[in-house]
Design a protein around this motif. Structure first.
Motif, PDB file in Angstrom:
ATOM      1  N   GLN A   1      -3.009 -10.144   4.812  1.00  0.00           N
ATOM      2  CA  GLN A   1      -2.680 -10.749   6.102  1.00  0.00           C
ATOM      3  C   GLN A   1      -1.614  -9.947   6.841  1.00  0.00           C
ATOM      4  O   GLN A   1      -1.685  -9.785   8.060  1.00  0.00           O
ATOM      5  N   LEU A   2      -0.623  -9.445   6.114  1.00  0.00           N
ATOM      6  CA  LEU A   2       0.432  -8.658   6.743  1.00  0.00           C
ATOM      7  C   LEU A   2      -0.093  -7.328   7.264  1.00  0.00           C
ATOM      8  O   LEU A   2       0.440  -6.777   8.219  1.00  0.00           O
ATOM      9  N   LYS A   3      -1.142  -6.812   6.628  1.00  0.00           N
ATOM     10  CA  LYS A   3      -1.745  -5.556   7.068  1.00  0.00           C
ATOM     11  C   LYS A   3      -2.331  -5.702   8.476  1.00  0.00           C
ATOM     12  O   LYS A   3      -2.312  -4.760   9.268  1.00  0.00           O
ATOM     13  N   LYS A   4      -2.796  -6.907   8.790  1.00  0.00           N
ATOM     14  CA  LYS A   4      -3.363  -7.173  10.119  1.00  0.00           C
ATOM     15  C   LYS A   4      -2.279  -7.425  11.169  1.00  0.00           C
ATOM     16  O   LYS A   4      -2.551  -7.345  12.361  1.00  0.00           O
TER      17      LYS A   4
ATOM     18  N   LYS B   1       0.705  -6.640  13.520  1.00  0.00           N
ATOM     19  CA  LYS B   1       1.109  -5.393  14.192  1.00  0.00           C
ATOM     20  C   LYS B   1       2.593  -5.068  14.002  1.00  0.00           C
ATOM     21  O   LYS B   1       3.000  -3.924  14.154  1.00  0.00           O
ATOM     22  N   LYS B   2       3.408  -6.077  13.670  1.00  0.00           N
ATOM     23  CA  LYS B   2       4.845  -5.826  13.522  1.00  0.00           C
ATOM     24  C   LYS B   2       5.212  -5.267  12.148  1.00  0.00           C
ATOM     25  O   LYS B   2       6.304  -4.749  11.965  1.00  0.00           O
ATOM     26  N   ILE B   3       4.314  -5.374  11.190  1.00  0.00           N
ATOM     27  CA  ILE B   3       4.553  -4.843   9.849  1.00  0.00           C
ATOM     28  C   ILE B   3       3.786  -3.532   9.724  1.00  0.00           C
ATOM     29  O   ILE B   3       2.566  -3.531   9.629  1.00  0.00           O
ATOM     30  N   GLU B   4       4.502  -2.434   9.734  1.00  0.00           N
ATOM     31  CA  GLU B   4       3.887  -1.117   9.566  1.00  0.00           C
ATOM     32  C   GLU B   4       4.770  -0.272   8.660  1.00  0.00           C
ATOM     33  O   GLU B   4       5.989  -0.293   8.776  1.00  0.00           O
TER      34      GLU B   4
ATOM     35  N   TRP C   1       1.054   0.120  -0.604  1.00  0.00           N
ATOM     36  CA  TRP C   1       2.137  -0.479  -1.367  1.00  0.00           C
ATOM     37  C   TRP C   1       3.180  -1.122  -0.464  1.00  0.00           C
ATOM     38  O   TRP C   1       3.855  -2.074  -0.865  1.00  0.00           O
ATOM     39  N   TRP C   2       3.322  -0.641   0.758  1.00  0.00           N
ATOM     40  CA  TRP C   2       4.336  -1.187   1.668  1.00  0.00           C
ATOM     41  C   TRP C   2       4.049  -2.654   1.977  1.00  0.00           C
ATOM     42  O   TRP C   2       4.945  -3.486   1.990  1.00  0.00           O
ATOM     43  N   PHE C   3       2.780  -2.974   2.227  1.00  0.00           N
ATOM     44  CA  PHE C   3       2.404  -4.348   2.549  1.00  0.00           C
ATOM     45  C   PHE C   3       2.566  -5.248   1.330  1.00  0.00           C
ATOM     46  O   PHE C   3       2.971  -6.407   1.455  1.00  0.00           O
ATOM     47  N   THR C   4       2.280  -4.713   0.159  1.00  0.00           N
ATOM     48  CA  THR C   4       2.469  -5.474  -1.071  1.00  0.00           C
ATOM     49  C   THR C   4       3.952  -5.759  -1.294  1.00  0.00           C
ATOM     50  O   THR C   4       4.324  -6.872  -1.686  1.00  0.00           O
TER      51      THR C   4
ATOM     52  N   ILE D   1      12.695  -5.961   5.120  1.00  0.00           N
ATOM     53  CA  ILE D   1      13.285  -7.209   5.615  1.00  0.00           C
ATOM     54  C   ILE D   1      13.435  -7.164   7.128  1.00  0.00           C
ATOM     55  O   ILE D   1      13.191  -8.161   7.816  1.00  0.00           O
ATOM     56  N   GLN D   2      13.824  -6.017   7.675  1.00  0.00           N
ATOM     57  CA  GLN D   2      13.938  -5.900   9.135  1.00  0.00           C
ATOM     58  C   GLN D   2      12.591  -6.128   9.807  1.00  0.00           C
ATOM     59  O   GLN D   2      12.516  -6.770  10.856  1.00  0.00           O
ATOM     60  N   GLN D   3      11.508  -5.630   9.211  1.00  0.00           N
ATOM     61  CA  GLN D   3      10.185  -5.857   9.783  1.00  0.00           C
ATOM     62  C   GLN D   3       9.778  -7.324   9.661  1.00  0.00           C
ATOM     63  O   GLN D   3       9.173  -7.880  10.579  1.00  0.00           O
ATOM     64  N   LEU D   4      10.114  -7.946   8.544  1.00  0.00           N
ATOM     65  CA  LEU D   4       9.810  -9.370   8.383  1.00  0.00           C
ATOM     66  C   LEU D   4      10.622 -10.218   9.362  1.00  0.00           C
ATOM     67  O   LEU D   4      10.138 -11.236   9.859  1.00  0.00           O
ATOM     68  N   GLU D   5      11.858  -9.802   9.647  1.00  0.00           N
ATOM     69  CA  GLU D   5      12.668 -10.502  10.653  1.00  0.00           C
ATOM     70  C   GLU D   5      12.069 -10.342  12.043  1.00  0.00           C
ATOM     71  O   GLU D   5      12.020 -11.285  12.821  1.00  0.00           O
ATOM     72  N   ALA D   6      11.604  -9.135  12.368  1.00  0.00           N
ATOM     73  CA  ALA D   6      10.994  -8.883  13.676  1.00  0.00           C
ATOM     74  C   ALA D   6       9.695  -9.675  13.838  1.00  0.00           C
ATOM     75  O   ALA D   6       9.360 -10.106  14.949  1.00  0.00           O
TER      76      ALA D   6
END
Length: 151
Positions: A19-22, A24-27, A50-53, A102-107
């Motif tokens: 789901q996070l792979k889809k 756009k803010k998580i890259e 591995w980044w999304f995992t 964490i910064q991407q998850l916050e964004a």
């Protein structure tokens, strides 16, 4: 409604990573192709996604143990490193990986910071995790009677 506590961690993390792979803010950052996950690791991760995992795993850990600091998460993602003939010692995981994730998850709006305490999951992040856990739980409940008939 099932919670994150009720489903297997590996199933939840793999589905959440998809789901996070889809999203756009998580890259993954450009350097994530070349980096090890910590000084204890011998090689770079073999999984290209591995980044999304890692982001999914971080979101789950913050949900379960929050408020939690970056230093605590570095310890969680660390491992044992053997140096020469001496006994192995614990080495922390990579701090830049944890901070950037964490910064991407916050964004994305899934995590927020409490000053002086650490990060917690927002209501949006809680909804996302609980809905996914409910889906997984329903699938597991459907699968169990079929297994009992043949077992």
């Amino acid at each position: 409604m099932a919670k994150v506590y009720d489903v297997p961690a590996d199933e939840l993390i793999s589905r959440l990573a998809e789901q996070l792979k889809k999203d756009k803010k998580i890259e993954p950052p450009a350097w994530s192709v070349f980096v090890k996950t910590g000084s204890h690791a011998d090689k770079i991760p073999q999984n290209r996604d591995w980044w999304f995992t890692r982001c999914a795993s971080l979101l789950r850990k913050i949900y379960l143990h929050g408020p939690i600091s970056v230093a605590d998460l570095k310890v969680e993602y660390g491992g044992r490193k053997k140096v020469g003939y001496n006994l192995a010692h614990h080495r922390d995981g990579g701090g830049a990986i944890v901070r950037h994730a964490i910064q991407q998850l916050e964004a994305a709006g899934y995590v927020t910071k409490i000053q002086g305490k650490g990060r917690i999951v927002t209501s949006e992040g809680t909804k996302k995790l609980d809905r996914l856990a409910t889906e997984i739980h329903k699938e597991l409940v459907k699968a169990v009677p079929a297994l009992q008939r043949y077992g």
